[in-house]
Motif scaffolding. Structure first.
Motif, PDB file in Angstrom:
ATOM      1  N   LEU A  73       0.809  -1.231   0.000  1.00 26.57           N
ATOM      2  CA  LEU A  73       0.000   0.000   0.000  1.00 26.57           C
ATOM      3  C   LEU A  73       0.839   1.278   0.000  1.00 26.57           C
ATOM      4  O   LEU A  73       0.283   2.376  -0.044  1.00 26.57           O
ATOM      5  CB  LEU A  73      -0.944   0.019   1.215  1.00 26.57           C
ATOM      6  CG  LEU A  73      -2.036  -1.048   1.264  1.00 26.57           C
ATOM      7  CD1 LEU A  73      -2.930  -0.846   2.488  1.00 26.57           C
ATOM      8  CD2 LEU A  73      -2.878  -1.028  -0.019  1.00 26.57           C
ATOM      9  N   LEU A  75       2.748   2.443   2.490  1.00 25.71           N
ATOM     10  CA  LEU A  75       2.702   3.126   3.788  1.00 25.71           C
ATOM     11  C   LEU A  75       4.127   3.547   4.180  1.00 25.71           C
ATOM     12  O   LEU A  75       5.109   3.156   3.550  1.00 25.71           O
ATOM     13  CB  LEU A  75       2.106   2.195   4.847  1.00 25.71           C
ATOM     14  CG  LEU A  75       0.758   1.549   4.492  1.00 25.71           C
ATOM     15  CD1 LEU A  75       0.269   0.648   5.617  1.00 25.71           C
ATOM     16  CD2 LEU A  75      -0.295   2.617   4.169  1.00 25.71           C
ATOM     17  N   ASP A  76       4.219   4.301   5.257  1.00 28.23           N
ATOM     18  CA  ASP A  76       5.548   4.739   5.691  1.00 28.23           C
ATOM     19  C   ASP A  76       6.274   3.656   6.481  1.00 28.23           C
ATOM     20  O   ASP A  76       7.500   3.624   6.515  1.00 28.23           O
ATOM     21  CB  ASP A  76       5.419   6.013   6.540  1.00 28.23           C
ATOM     22  CG  ASP A  76       4.911   7.178   5.701  1.00 28.23           C
ATOM     23  OD1 ASP A  76       5.388   7.321   4.551  1.00 28.23           O
ATOM     24  OD2 ASP A  76       4.024   7.907   6.162  1.00 28.23           O
ATOM     25  N   ILE A 264       0.809   5.469   8.304  1.00 25.84           N
ATOM     26  CA  ILE A 264       1.176   6.651   7.538  1.00 25.84           C
ATOM     27  C   ILE A 264       1.570   7.696   8.569  1.00 25.84           C
ATOM     28  O   ILE A 264       0.791   7.999   9.488  1.00 25.84           O
ATOM     29  CB  ILE A 264      -0.008   7.189   6.702  1.00 25.84           C
ATOM     30  CG1 ILE A 264      -0.587   6.081   5.815  1.00 25.84           C
ATOM     31  CG2 ILE A 264       0.428   8.391   5.865  1.00 25.84           C
ATOM     32  CD1 ILE A 264      -1.892   6.476   5.115  1.00 25.84           C
ATOM     33  N   LEU A 303      -6.750   2.802   5.205  1.00 31.74           N
ATOM     34  CA  LEU A 303      -5.508   3.486   4.836  1.00 31.74           C
ATOM     35  C   LEU A 303      -5.379   3.590   3.317  1.00 31.74           C
ATOM     36  O   LEU A 303      -4.945   4.615   2.791  1.00 31.74           O
ATOM     37  CB  LEU A 303      -4.287   2.784   5.452  1.00 31.74           C
ATOM     38  CG  LEU A 303      -3.966   3.282   6.872  1.00 31.74           C
ATOM     39  CD1 LEU A 303      -5.000   2.861   7.888  1.00 31.74           C
ATOM     40  CD2 LEU A 303      -2.577   2.875   7.311  1.00 31.74           C
ATOM     41  N   ARG A 304      -5.799   2.538   2.613  1.00 35.61           N
ATOM     42  CA  ARG A 304      -5.768   2.597   1.151  1.00 35.61           C
ATOM     43  C   ARG A 304      -6.679   3.703   0.629  1.00 35.61           C
ATOM     44  O   ARG A 304      -6.311   4.459  -0.283  1.00 35.61           O
ATOM     45  CB  ARG A 304      -6.191   1.250   0.542  1.00 35.61           C
ATOM     46  CG  ARG A 304      -5.861   1.138  -0.949  1.00 35.61           C
ATOM     47  CD  ARG A 304      -6.579  -0.009  -1.634  1.00 35.61           C
ATOM     48  NE  ARG A 304      -8.004   0.221  -1.773  1.00 35.61           N
ATOM     49  CZ  ARG A 304      -8.578   1.009  -2.671  1.00 35.61           C
ATOM     50  NH1 ARG A 304      -7.840   1.648  -3.575  1.00 35.61           N
ATOM     51  NH2 ARG A 304      -9.893   1.180  -2.705  1.00 35.61           N
ATOM     52  N   LYS A 307      -5.130   7.137   1.061  1.00 34.52           N
ATOM     53  CA  LYS A 307      -4.068   7.368   0.080  1.00 34.52           C
ATOM     54  C   LYS A 307      -4.650   7.537  -1.335  1.00 34.52           C
ATOM     55  O   LYS A 307      -4.254   8.439  -2.074  1.00 34.52           O
ATOM     56  CB  LYS A 307      -3.072   6.184   0.085  1.00 34.52           C
ATOM     57  CG  LYS A 307      -2.106   6.197   1.258  1.00 34.52           C
ATOM     58  CD  LYS A 307      -0.987   5.180   1.088  1.00 34.52           C
ATOM     59  CE  LYS A 307       0.076   5.631   0.122  1.00 34.52           C
ATOM     60  NZ  LYS A 307       1.101   6.495   0.751  1.00 34.52           N
ATOM     61  N   GLY A 310      -5.894  10.791  -2.255  1.00 29.92           N
ATOM     62  CA  GLY A 310      -4.891  11.859  -2.237  1.00 29.92           C
ATOM     63  C   GLY A 310      -4.830  12.635  -0.929  1.00 29.92           C
ATOM     64  O   GLY A 310      -4.301  13.749  -0.877  1.00 29.92           O
ATOM     65  N   TYR A 311      -5.357  12.044   0.131  1.00 29.11           N
ATOM     66  CA  TYR A 311      -5.383  12.753   1.402  1.00 29.11           C
ATOM     67  C   TYR A 311      -4.050  12.601   2.139  1.00 29.11           C
ATOM     68  O   TYR A 311      -3.525  11.489   2.261  1.00 29.11           O
ATOM     69  CB  TYR A 311      -6.532  12.219   2.272  1.00 29.11           C
ATOM     70  CG  TYR A 311      -6.617  12.903   3.620  1.00 29.11           C
ATOM     71  CD1 TYR A 311      -7.033  14.224   3.705  1.00 29.11           C
ATOM     72  CD2 TYR A 311      -6.257  12.244   4.786  1.00 29.11           C
ATOM     73  CE1 TYR A 311      -7.089  14.874   4.936  1.00 29.11           C
ATOM     74  CE2 TYR A 311      -6.321  12.878   6.021  1.00 29.11           C
ATOM     75  CZ  TYR A 311      -6.733  14.198   6.081  1.00 29.11           C
ATOM     76  OH  TYR A 311      -6.796  14.834   7.295  1.00 29.11           O
ATOM     77  N   THR A 312      -3.513  13.714   2.630  1.00 29.05           N
ATOM     78  CA  THR A 312      -2.278  13.683   3.421  1.00 29.05           C
ATOM     79  C   THR A 312      -2.609  13.891   4.888  1.00 29.05           C
ATOM     80  O   THR A 312      -2.991  14.988   5.296  1.00 29.05           O
ATOM     81  CB  THR A 312      -1.319  14.812   2.970  1.00 29.05           C
ATOM     82  OG1 THR A 312      -1.110  14.689   1.570  1.00 29.05           O
ATOM     83  CG2 THR A 312       0.012  14.704   3.705  1.00 29.05           C
ATOM     84  N   TYR A 449     -10.776  10.318   8.878  1.00 26.04           N
ATOM     85  CA  TYR A 449     -10.450  11.595   8.243  1.00 26.04           C
ATOM     86  C   TYR A 449     -10.835  12.778   9.144  1.00 26.04           C
ATOM     87  O   TYR A 449     -10.049  13.719   9.332  1.00 26.04           O
ATOM     88  CB  TYR A 449     -11.157  11.708   6.877  1.00 26.04           C
ATOM     89  CG  TYR A 449     -11.379  13.131   6.439  1.00 26.04           C
ATOM     90  CD1 TYR A 449     -10.332  13.894   5.906  1.00 26.04           C
ATOM     91  CD2 TYR A 449     -12.621  13.735   6.609  1.00 26.04           C
ATOM     92  CE1 TYR A 449     -10.534  15.218   5.545  1.00 26.04           C
ATOM     93  CE2 TYR A 449     -12.833  15.057   6.252  1.00 26.04           C
ATOM     94  CZ  TYR A 449     -11.785  15.794   5.722  1.00 26.04           C
ATOM     95  OH  TYR A 449     -11.976  17.105   5.380  1.00 26.04           O
TER      96      TYR A 449
END
Lengths: 461, 461
Positions: A73, A75-76, A264, A303-304, A307, A310-312, A449
């Motif tokens: 995915l 992720l960080d 993330i 989480l997918r 992402k 486009g959400y940060t 969110y």
């Protein structure tokens, strides 16, 4: 009163923020419904791996598979958190019958309760005493119970609208029935399955012997609701009927397993952590699609979705697939204690563990300030038919994170069908509806969110 | 704004009346969930009678069976209202394949659309032109379409939350596709099933030739969604692919049938009539459990629930099981015209025709005064997780009763699974959940109770 407050809070939000929230939530729903991945993941988890009781090979396969999904995915960080788990095995399939007179028998479907001891190799056969619950058992006393099999036959109350509440009101006979019955000299326990339907599936689930010494522990099994009706009717016709059951289950030494975690990193407040999670283990019957493959894939999907739209995130958003909710809660306990050791600051945790059905809303454990804030978001969910925002239990795995400031939340899907499947061979992938599963993930991602955007009352914002 | 109004209206109700309403509704729900009869009735209707297309022997059996149920309820009057209905028969099962080159074929599941003409006895085989809807068809014109089979392949939009709305946005290709395609010289029409899942069930449904002369009518069939995906992909690989289908359906002369009606006479305002109803006919695939056996048994159950809870209606409450909603709406039209002839005063009509799933609320067609009154009842339904009270379409069968004063309402169950079943072999009893069905009947009975108690704005009260 509540309504005035909700409207007032909602109107108090700046129009531009409202519009941004509406847009982001709409994008989450559109992505989930047109490009959702959870159903495909769950198909693999259910049909290629299957039931995944803690300590089983399937549980370890599920760890590897879900880690590989999280790895894909972008992720960080993705990691496995070691958890020592109990290992209980069912062994040779159970066998049971009722005997109305010598040689005249009816087989009935039973399954050992999770954690139960075995019967002797040759099984046990004895007279049966039927009770409607633990209170009735206590009233009967040793004279009536000594040497018998106790048949706990309190049905779930069909008039309770939320089936979770009906479950809560009946589950004590499964969890503590054997311990209580053994105090009065019972030699075994048969428990009516916690199922509102009449069908042929025994429903297992956790039971505990408390501090009962090992030699005093008696075997306990669930009987299907049809089997329970047959047994009850037969006992009314002839109280001298005998019941036979045989089970070879066993508790082995603890084994190594893992929570599966991905995150993330927050762009603005990386030290404030939001968790979305579910338990990855299941009982060993069926394939655990509703309990809780559904919640597991929904949590990864959250989480997918963030992402893909486009959400940060401003804060750190973490998915945790907890091991061993069903018979030990070791994953939830380990995650919370490791988090405390690391001085981590969790501001929000959301669990999905009530099936993959159409989401009806959320229940929250939070202080009043946070509850008022989140009531202000309720209207954002109404276009998606998510109406319920209430104080109530959140989830077993995230429970150990509780403190005065964190908000804990539980997804509340429609509960009517849940106990048709729960802990039984009938919990299989064919009973998952793709859209219902996706709507749950979208509702969860939308709530995450909002907590990421606005924080909690005690947190930065 | 709406919220303030709701609260104000609710608070304006005398406390005692509120408590009486809460009590009556609670009794209705308890009776429905602990002693509901609809599931047993539906089991008979679905498994002993089965699919009941207008004009079929099964439809007549369903008339007799439901009349016998109403006769058993102790109503004041039960009768059959004659309705002349169309009779369309499917004949020998359909057969279809796509042929990528001579001798290389893949069978695909198709079913004739209801009302379609047959193909020639030997079937038709032709090149295929795929379109995403009627507009795209028109843009292509005669040159591209002449002599071909038109393949309408506009999927239902998965991002529309209410699947009924997604259906409404795609159904024109099924209803009018053949008529439109024949204008450009097409020789047949294949329509993607109106189903949000990918599976192997073709979904039939009504189509119309409008005023197309008989000799210009072309055969039309539904293809399963998996079949549609295969055909579309194959056409992309090779546009010269041929499609074959054969169907032997036929329209016979109209036959005699009936609406099934029962009523409890009002004690105070017997001339004010409240109707609760559903259509008794179904398509000829599956057994019509969700469409609309569910609504039929729920409607009968409403009257049973009111009687079982000891409620004495002030107004006349009538259950109507309408014949021929699926392919003619003759039952609804006949009921309304007979009612007009008899100068009957209908103040309220409620229809259940969206499946037997968990009820989410109601949609209403009413004037503003009545809508404001009923919004005041919304809070009474919240404990039962019934949240949606909105203006919107009610139901096809009760539509002909519409006037300025009547309130028309439609039960709105959760819509996510409905099109997995609708009009296909997958609409069977095993997909009915007993509690969900019962909750629908209880919600309906509660709304009928409130309209009986308070009347409408134009009526006595």
């Amino acid at each position: 009163m509540k309504y005035f407050l909700v409207v007032a809070l909602f109107l108090a939000m700046p129009i531009q923020a409202q519009q941004q929230d509406q847009k982001q939530i709409q994008e989450i729903y559109e992505e989930a419904l047109s490009n959702g991945k959870g159903y495909t993941w769950l198909n693999y988890l259910s049909n290629q791996i299957g039931a995944r009781l803690s300590g089983s090979i399937q549980a370890e396969k599920a760890v590897s598979y879900t880690k590989s999904i999280l790895d894909s995915l972008g992720l960080d960080k993705v990691w496995l958190q070691p958890v020592k788990v109990p290992k209980w095995v069912r062994g040779i399939p159970e066998f049971a019958y009722l005997e109305s007179s010598a040689g005249f028998t009816n087989n009935v479907p039973v399954r050992a309760l999770g954690g139960s001891v075995a019967t002797p190799m040759g099984g046990i056969k004895a007279n049966v005493i039927e009770v409607r619950g633990i209170e009735e058992l206590k009233a009967l006393g040793t004279t009536k119970i000594q040497g018998k099999i106790v048949f706990f036959n309190k049905p779930m109350d069909p008039t309770i609208l939320n089936t979770m509440d009906a479950y809560a009101a009946a589950v004590d006979q499964r969890y503590s029935g054997a311990t209580e019955a053994s105090k009065y000299g019972a030699i075994g326990v048969i428990v009516r399955s916690l199922n509102l339907r009449l069908d042929d599936f025994p429903h297992t689930g956790a039971m505990s012997y408390g501090d009962t010494p090992f030699e005093k522990r008696i075997p306990a099994a669930a009987i299907s609701t049809n089997g329970a009706e047959l047994l009850s009717t037969s006992l009314k016709l002839n109280p001298d009927i005998k019941f036979f059951f045989r089970q070879h289950c066993k508790t082995l030494p603890d084994v190594d397993s893992f929570n599966v975690i991905g995150e993330i990193k927050g762009s603005t407040y990386p030290d404030e952590i939001l968790v979305v999670g579910a338990h990855l283990d299941s009982w060993d019957l069926g394939d655990g699609s509703h309990d809780n493959g559904a919640g597991s894939v929904q949590s990864m999907e959250v989480l997918r979705l963030l992402k893909a739209t486009g959400y940060t995130p401003k804060r750190t958003i973490r998915v945790v697939l907890f091991m061993n909710e069903e018979n030990g809660l070791r994953g939830g306990a380990t995650y919370a204690s490791e988090s405390r050791k690391g001085n981590e600051n969790h501001i929000f945790a959301l669990e999905s563990d009530s099936g993959g059905f159409t989401p009806r809303g959320f229940t929250f454990e939070s202080n009043q300030g946070n509850f008022e804030q989140l009531l202000g978001w309720k209207k954002l969910f109404e276009p998606y038919m998510v109406h319920l925002f209430e104080q109530g239990l959140s989830g077993a795995d995230i429970g150990p994170l509780k403190n005065d400031n964190i908000v804990l939340a539980g997804l509340r899907p429609d509960s009517q069908r849940y106990f048709d499947h729960h802990h039984s061979e009938n919990d299989t992938f064919q009973h998952i509806n793709k859209r219902e599963l996706e709507l749950g993930a979208a509702a969860m991602a939308s709530l995450v969110y909002l907590f990421d955007t606005y924080g909690t009352v005690a947190s930065s914002n």
